[in-house]
Motif scaffolding. Structure first.
Motif, short mmCIF file in Angstrom:
data_model
loop_
_atom_site.label_atom_id
_atom_site.label_comp_id
_atom_site.label_asym_id
_atom_site.label_seq_id
_atom_site.Cartn_x
_atom_site.Cartn_y
_atom_site.Cartn_z
N GLY B 345 -7.30 31.92 36.04
CA GLY B 345 -6.46 32.50 34.71
C GLY B 345 -7.25 32.93 33.62
N GLY B 346 -8.29 32.04 33.43
CA GLY B 346 -9.30 32.22 32.16
C GLY B 346 -9.18 31.01 31.40
N THR B 347 -9.95 31.10 30.21
CA THR B 347 -10.08 30.04 29.21
C THR B 347 -9.34 30.24 28.12
OG1 THR B 347 -12.03 31.15 28.23
CG2 THR B 347 -12.55 29.72 30.11
N GLY B 478 1.88 40.54 26.34
CA GLY B 478 0.93 39.91 27.16
C GLY B 478 -0.47 39.61 26.41
N THR B 479 -1.33 39.18 26.84
CA THR B 479 -2.46 38.98 26.21
C THR B 479 -3.71 38.84 27.34
OG1 THR B 479 -2.46 36.34 26.38
CG2 THR B 479 -1.83 37.49 24.29
N ASP B 480 -4.96 38.90 26.91
CA ASP B 480 -6.01 38.71 27.54
C ASP B 480 -6.12 37.44 28.29
OD1 ASP B 480 -7.23 37.13 25.79
OD2 ASP B 480 -8.04 38.85 24.71
N PHE B 481 -7.46 37.11 29.04
CA PHE B 481 -7.68 36.15 29.56
C PHE B 481 -8.08 34.75 28.68
CE2 PHE B 481 -11.95 37.22 29.20
CZ PHE B 481 -11.87 38.70 29.41
N GLN B 482 -7.94 34.97 27.54
CA GLN B 482 -8.34 33.87 26.63
C GLN B 482 -7.14 33.80 25.62
OE1 GLN B 482 -12.30 34.54 24.79
NE2 GLN B 482 -12.81 32.57 25.82
N LEU B 484 -6.41 35.74 23.39
CA LEU B 484 -6.84 35.98 22.12
C LEU B 484 -6.23 37.47 21.73
CD1 LEU B 484 -8.63 35.61 20.01
CD2 LEU B 484 -10.45 36.36 21.32
N ALA B 485 -6.53 38.59 22.35
CA ALA B 485 -6.00 39.62 21.97
C ALA B 485 -5.01 40.15 22.96
CB ALA B 485 -7.01 40.89 22.07
N GLY B 486 -3.68 40.58 22.17
CA GLY B 486 -2.61 41.06 23.18
C GLY B 486 -1.68 42.24 22.75
N SER B 487 -0.86 42.52 23.29
CA SER B 487 0.01 43.75 23.31
C SER B 487 1.56 43.68 23.46
CB SER B 487 -0.51 44.67 24.06
OG SER B 487 -0.23 44.64 25.38
N LEU B 511 -0.42 45.92 18.94
CA LEU B 511 -1.44 45.40 19.07
C LEU B 511 -1.74 44.24 18.37
CD1 LEU B 511 -4.05 48.14 19.74
CD2 LEU B 511 -2.38 46.98 21.53
#
Lengths: 488, 569
Positions: B345-347, B478-482, B484-487, B511
């Motif tokens: 899933g990521g860090t 939802g967010t990215d795989f850290q 960190l950034a999402g929407s 965003l």
């Protein structure tokens, strides 16, 4: 005598599955039909992270779906148990639940229990399980919806996969960990090998069984500060086709080259998509090739008034999407968990939508054919005569994408997807990779970009466990990278 | 063979049947009127409930002694085979799902699993299967020890599991009525029974009550033993539905919303039994729900496309819960932060070095969140985690500062430096969880509890106090795989003009980056706005998923970026 409370090997054999259905049929009361859909599995795995083995496992499992059908009232129950007591509990549950459903009067009953071998159909058991003496009331089935269809026999069971034990898994990982440690990088990866027996057996006459193996390897290499990340992975039925060292080197190389990325403006770029990125963004299109949805006015392949885009050009003419269980690079089981036979198909031929998927009852009732066209989710995307290096060399300004993460649907009608780039994104300028760039959030539709196709490379197997996929790298115009993400 | 229809319960008054046949004797009496074969079908294992629930033995609990014997046998076999630490687990899980608004049976499942995890010379081994027998327990124990020994040949590490009190006893999610002892018919009747409360003859309007995509019931019995002497059994329950009332206008009118949906309260997925549905008092909520839906249906609320820009935003509590989930739940898992999920899933944006972030500001001082698996209303609540640790509440974000991560016994010592600098011991927060016994136990999210603002503040008061801005009612986060950034996409938002709600804003997408979002938090609602929402998270290879709850309040965030969702670069 087969002891069906536990399989003799690591997963259920054909004879063991047949014994279980025989018992289920004996247990069933009040007539009707009985079916079992069994997926018996074994898997061995090894996971590592931060350059050491983190988790591991040897897991056996069963997924048993029992079905009872009495005069068209049908109930399914799910369990992972195969011993006599639990089997009886399952069948009783199904018989209890089916009382909630109306009888539709379908009489698809067949008084014999057959299996199929290489030569064709062969009757093995005469079943007299009901003994109720009123079989004269049974009408011949109007539609043999569930009877046996011939199916392909791909070679998808490999001893080379089945024989991978804990020693071999560790032996394969050891040099990878040594190499990552030496390079002062952080490797995280995963090996899984598995063997399965898929059985669909019932009193309608099906006695399908197919054994197959899967294996997968994926690896992520990061630098200790977390400023660069590279990934590579693949899955095959045959473990021997996976080159762990080569994949680890690719991930390592991507990690080193992706360090300290710089931000570039969001916008539309020419995109060079590596095969994994093509699979990530193209697979939702394959998943939506559904005839009934399209005829109901839903999804990207529908037209007004119950019409579909069948026969129309939907993608660039260089695109052909096919699926064949006999394709030596695809190799998926020839029928689904529920016994739907996968026939070879060209979904899209030279950009023209040729087929949309449907089950066999639709085929018989609506199309007058004798077979269904279910979608296994596996596919091959046709290629071209170029490669990633040439794509880069011919690009004035664009982005090179390793893969996408977290793809989700924004609009099913245009197949507009959202997601993120991940594990290696580079700016290409004047025919060369100029720098690593920060990841982007993307908003794009495969229907759009595969109509904006510049070139395709050689199709290769990518990482999509459970859904074998063969796709080429692709260069497309005007790919929409919508906003920046600092995630590495 | 005449089929079962003739004898089925459909021919008996269902209410009458359910009402009178709750004892074994009554069932026997009923069964005796049936032909022999059917009677057999109806009397499995002589359970008085078999006929009522139709779940085979699902109504009955498994034999606790059998479960204990299996795990103790496995632990002993693992110790004999050379394990330094061994832990065995059995789970029996039964579940029922109803679809079509609770009125059609969807799925029924029963799974038994057994798993053994061992530690030998700094390496783990794990083996699992569906076969509950003593021989199998030994086979699995030996297999796990064998794996661990082989794994220990490659870069073993000192694994410090610490010292914890021995866990012994039994515990169950506090419920009043086991949902598997309530007949399928009674459940379906219950969900159908509300139809009569809806108006039928109002011209130009159509009323529908639904229960969402599925109504689910879950029960898991689990017994764990380890080589330290722990032996404990827990029975976990959860169930839930999503009641919603839709009022539709039959008259097409482009300037009005043609449909209004109002959600019922008290039935969302929770650690509870059948009483969840009875106690929700939906019957009493319906008149209010109808009124609310009708009043909005016939009120002219204009719609307009959203203008791209940065806005002060008042955010409804359910959206705040989603934001906590996507920005903090995964991000504060210590294994993710340190890279153990890098290949899946990521860090996390709070890694790879947790020491760099502990003690530092993550957001506004209005943000306080703690983790708690002992919280009585939480889906992740247990008495002991899968390593026998009794969980306690622990702060994760304290007045905007990151002060801890989610941990297990193996993980807590990884940040011992932080704990010792604060004069604390490195102790697990009880976040070890193997959702099923054939899952290797991993760290999963505890219930996350946000702290409320003062009681004067609420979603509506924050709107009142906003001159210009946007009120955000719902959306998909939802967010990215850290993390960190999402929407937030598919939003439902309305403009706020001079402290009043204005037009619906169509097509807007929010965003954010996690840090900026929490840094710009300028208001938190009081207890009136509290929501408790179910969440599901997945991690690991092979993937495993676990449920947890988030308690959250409405919030106000300044300078939130809103863009056009349909745009492309």
């Amino acid at each position: 005598m087969i002891n069906s409370s536990k399989p003799a090997s690591r997963f259920l054999s054909e004879a063991e599955c047949a014994e279980i259905i025989r018992k289920a049929v004996d247990i069933a009361v009040a007539g009707g039909d009985t079916a079992l859909m069994i997926e018996g599995s074994w898997s061995g795995n090894l996971r590592y992270a931060r350059n050491r083995i983190s988790t591991t496992g040897d897991i056996r499992s069963n997924d048993v779906v029992g079905m009872r059908d009495i005069r068209g009232a049908i109930a399914y129950v799910h369990s992972n148990q195969i011993d006599d007591t639990e089997l009886e509990a399952s069948i009783r549950r199904a018989e209890r639940i089916l009382r909630l459903f109306p009888e539709t009067g379908d009489r698809r009953f067949r008084e014999h229990f057959v299996t199929i071998d290489q030569a064709g159909w062969r009757e093995v058991v005469n079943s007299d399980r009901h003994g109720s003496g009123d079989t004269d009331s049974l009408e011949p089935p109007a539609l043999l919806m569930q009877t046996i269809e011939p199916y392909a026999k791909p070679k998808i069971f490999f001893d080379s996969t089945y024989n991978v034990n804990a020693e071999e898994r560790v032996a394969k990982i050891k040099p990878l960990l040594e190499s990552a440690r030496k390079a002062n990088l952080m490797a995280a990866g995963y090996i899984e090998v598995s063997a399965h027996g898929r059985a669909v057996m019932d009193t309608w006459g099906r006695a399908l069984y197919y054994p197959y193996t899967n294996s997968q390897f994926s690896v992520t290499v990061r630098d200790p500060e977390g400023t660069g990340s590279g990934w590579a992975g693949v899955d095959f039925n045959d473990w021997n086709r996976i080159d762990l060292v080569r994949l680890s080197e690719i991930a390592k190389d991507k990690c080193l080259r992706s360090r300290n990325p710089v931000a570039v403006e969001p916008g539309r770029y020419t995109a060079i998509l590596e095969p994994q990125a093509v699979s990530d963004i193209f697979s939702p299109l394959v998943g939506s090739l559904d005839r009934i949805s399209a005829e109901s006015g839903r999804g990207a392949f529908s037209l007004p008034d119950g019409n579909t885009k069948l026969g129309l050009k939907v993608l660039d003419e260089r695109i052909t999407v096919s699926a064949d269980p006999m394709d030596p690079d695809l190799g998926f089981p020839p029928f689904s968990r529920f016994g739907h036979v996968y026939n070879p198909v060209n979904w899209i031929e030279h950009g023209v939508l040729k087929e949309l998927s449907y089950y066999r009852n639709y085929g018989i009732q609506i199309l007058g054919s004798n077979s269904g066209l279910p979608n296994s989710g596996s596919y091959r995307l046709s290629g071209g005569d170029t490669n990633v290096e040439e794509m880069i060399a011919s690009t004035r300004r664009g982005l090179l994408v390793t893969r996408f993460h977290g793809i989700y649907r924004i609009d099913p009608d245009s197949l507009l997807l959202g997601g993120y780039t991940r594990d290696g994104l580079w700016l290409v300028e004047n025919g060369k990779i100029s720098k690593a760039v920060k990841n982007f959030r993307i908003t794009e539709s495969p229907l759009f970009i595969f109509n904006n196709l510049e070139s395709l490379g050689e199709p290769v197997r990518v990482f999509r466990p459970g859904y074998p996929t063969v796709v080429p790298p692709a260069k497309v115009r005007d790919f929409s990278f919508t906003s920046l993400s600092d995630a590495v | 063979m005449k089929g079962m229809g003739k004898y089925s319960m459909r021919n008996i008054s269902r209410r009458e049947f359910v009402g009178t046949t709750t004892s074994a004797a009554a069932v026997a009496a009923m069964a005796s009127t049936l032909p022999a074969k059917l009677a057999k079908a109806y009397s499995f294992e002589a359970s008085p409930y078999a006929i009522l629930t139709g779940s085979g033995t699902a109504a009955d609990l498994a034999d606790p002694e059998r479960m204990k014997k299996l795990v103790l046998h496995a632990v002993e076999a693992a110790r004999t085979a050379g394990a330094r630490y061994a832990e065995a687990r059995v789970t029996r899980t039964v579940s029922q799902v109803f679809i079509k608004d609770g009125q059609q049976f969807g799925k029924d499942q029963e799974d038994l699993t057994i798993g053994v995890r061992v530690l030998v010379d700094g390496a783990w081994g794990f083996a699992a299967s569906p076969y509950w027998d003593l021989d199998e327990a030994v086979i699995l124990a030996k297999d796990a020890v064998n794996q661990a020994k082989i794994n220990a040949s490659v870069f073993p590490e000192e694994i410090d599991l610490g010292n914890y009190p021995v866990a012994q006893g039994t515990w169950s999610t506090p419920i009043r009525i086991d949902p598997f002892k309530v007949s399928i018919e009674e459940k379906m009747d219950f969900f159908a029974s509300f139809d009569g409360l809806l108006p039928r003859h109002v011209r130009g309007r159509l009323y529908e009550l639904g229960f969402g995509q599925s109504v689910s019931f879950f029960r898991q019995e689990r017994t764990v033993a380890n080589s330290e002497g722990s032996l404990f059994s827990q029975t976990l329950y959860n169930c839930g539905a999503d009641p919603r009332l839709a009022v539709k206008a039959d008259i097409p009118n482009e300037t009005r919303k043609e449909q209004q949906i109002v959600y019922g309260k008290g039935m969302s997925m929770a650690p509870a039994g059948w009483e969840l549905f009875l106690d929700a008092n939906l019957r009493e909520q319906i008149p209010e729900m109808i009124e609310e839906a009708e009043s909005n249906l016939f009120r002219f609320i204009p719609q307009k496309p959203v203008e791209v820009g940065r806005y002060d935003m008042v955010i409804a509590a359910p959206v705040m819960a989603s934001l906590i989930s996507v920005t903090l739940s995964n991000a504060t898992q210590l294994d993710r932060a340190m890279g153990f999920e890098a290949n899946a899933g990521g860090t996390s944006y709070l890694g790879p070095d947790p020491m760099k972030y502990l003690g530092s500001a993550l957001g506004s001082s209005l943000l306080t969140v703690h983790g708690d698996r002992s919280f009585d209303k939480g889906l992740a609540t247990v008495k002991w985690d899968d390593e026998g640790v009794m969980p306690e509440p622990f702060p994760i974000i304290d007045k905007g500062k990151l002060v801890d991560y989610q941990t297990t016994r193996e993980q807590a010592p990884w940040i011992s430096e932080w704990y010792s600098s604060n004069g604390r011991e490195a102790k697990s927060h009880g976040c070890s969880c193997a959702p099923y016994a054939d899952n290797f136990p991993l760290q999963h999210a505890p219930n996350l509890i946000m702290h409320p603002g003062d009681d004067e503040s609420s979603f509506s008061s924050m709107i009142d106090n906003t001159e210009n801005g946007i009120a955000l009612f719902g959306g998909r986060t939802g967010t990215d795989f850290q993390s960190l950034a999402g929407s937030i996409s598919d939003t439902t938002m309305r403009e706020i003009v001079n402290g009043k709600l204005g037009a619906y804003l169509v097509g807007g997408e929010v965003l954010f980056t996690s840090r900026e979002l929490w840094k710009n938090l300028i208001g938190v609602g009081g207890s009136k706005d509290r929501v408790l929402t179910p969440r599901f998270s997945s991690k690991g290879q092979p993937a495993q998923g676990a449920v947890y709850s988030i308690e959250a309040y409405s919030g106000m965030v300044k300078e939130v970026t809103v863009v056009d969702q349909g745009r492309k670069g």
